[in-house]
Enzyme design. Structure first.
Site, PDB file in Angstrom:
ATOM      1  N   ARG A  65    -142.154 -77.541  38.330  1.00 48.94           N
ATOM      2  CA  ARG A  65    -142.638 -78.805  37.802  1.00 48.94           C
ATOM      3  C   ARG A  65    -142.395 -79.971  38.738  1.00 48.94           C
ATOM      4  O   ARG A  65    -143.157 -80.951  38.737  1.00 48.94           O
ATOM      5  CB  ARG A  65    -142.051 -79.065  36.409  1.00 48.94           C
ATOM      6  N   GLU A 102    -126.683 -72.547  32.448  1.00 49.53           N
ATOM      7  CA  GLU A 102    -125.910 -72.413  31.217  1.00 49.53           C
ATOM      8  C   GLU A 102    -125.410 -70.969  31.077  1.00 49.53           C
ATOM      9  O   GLU A 102    -124.253 -70.727  30.754  1.00 49.53           O
ATOM     10  CB  GLU A 102    -126.793 -72.804  30.029  1.00 49.53           C
TER      11      GLU A 102
END
Lengths: 177, 177
Positions: A65, A102
């Protein structure tokens, strides 16, 4: 400063998707902004204006992106564009950095010769969340002998503390949640 | 027609990487062109000029490399930008298409509401090789009710027959090998 009415109109074009990518998270979906020609133009104009005062030699952005706004900001500033990619995608000699996600870790690469020594890179992405990707891209800039001019994001998710991860550097953002 | 001297100067900025991604293949590495501000500007100007005569409502481009030029051409044409992504990346309702690769298969998605009915999409990518990705992106445009205005590529690898895969549509390319 871009006026608040313009920022609010851009926020109105962003789609809020609940529970994506996981339960409890509201995903800020910029595709509804990008597909709207006047909003897309306004967002790029305002972000480029924020970056225009910086002394920038090249724009650096991470896939995927980051490429959307990175190439546009490079074009508006009249500088070259440098992609940072997942391992194995760049064909010439690269430097790599691993960084924590994460769960588990990921890695990014940059071409060794993407910047000349001392060149000032503006690191661009659409959204800053925890700042992990931007921090990794900045570390790659420094690994190949470049310097960080600033970091610039269309959207900043302030609660996730990405700005603190980039402490010591200029962090520009247009739309804040 | 863009003049041959401009095309040759752009070719001079593209890095030829032998044996990437596999032995016997010469990879056309555009990163050396993109990082060079005047060449980057010239390439975008010439490609946008080729596309300017088309009646285009939106630009559609597939991740990752397609985003670099896709967003720029959308900006130059003054239209919205629509990303096509790998499965699971787009947060709202999508349509999917699977397509064959040399070994195995891959899939791409587009948001259901990315185009209004009948809108004309220009499908942009940096390079057309076999045409598989572009063909899949075009099929997604039609799945959600859009039409193909044309396909546009900065570089066409003519020996790989991508143009035949897009038979019946306008295929624009600036630099040919």
């Amino acid at each position: 400063m871009p006026n608040e009415r313009a920022i609010e109109s851009l926020k109105g074009k962003i789609r809020n998707v609940p529970d994506f990518p996981k339960k409890g998270v509201v995903f800020r979906d910029l595709t509804t902004l990008f597909k709207d020609a006047p909003a897309f133009r306004l967002a790029v104009d305002l972000l480029a204006e924020m970056c225009a005062k910086r002394d920038v030699d090249k724009v650096v952005a991470a896939e995927s992106r980051g490429f959307i706004l990175g190439s546009l900001i490079a074009d508006r500033l009249g500088v070259g564009f440098v992609p940072v990619r997942k391992p194995g995608k760049l064909p010439a000699r690269t430097r790599r950095i691993a960084y924590a996600l994460e769960y588990g870790e990921d890695a990014l690469e940059i071409h060794d010769d993407a910047l000349d020594a001392g060149e000032r890179a503006l690191v661009v992405d659409d959204v800053i969340a925890t700042g992990g990707t931007a921090h990794a891209a900045g570390a790659l800039v420094e690994k190949i002998g470049g310097r960080i001019a600033a970091y610039a994001f269309l959207v900043e998710l302030t609660a996730l503390g990405g700005r603190e991860k980039l402490a010591g550097f200029d962090v520009l953002s247009l739309i804040r949640y």
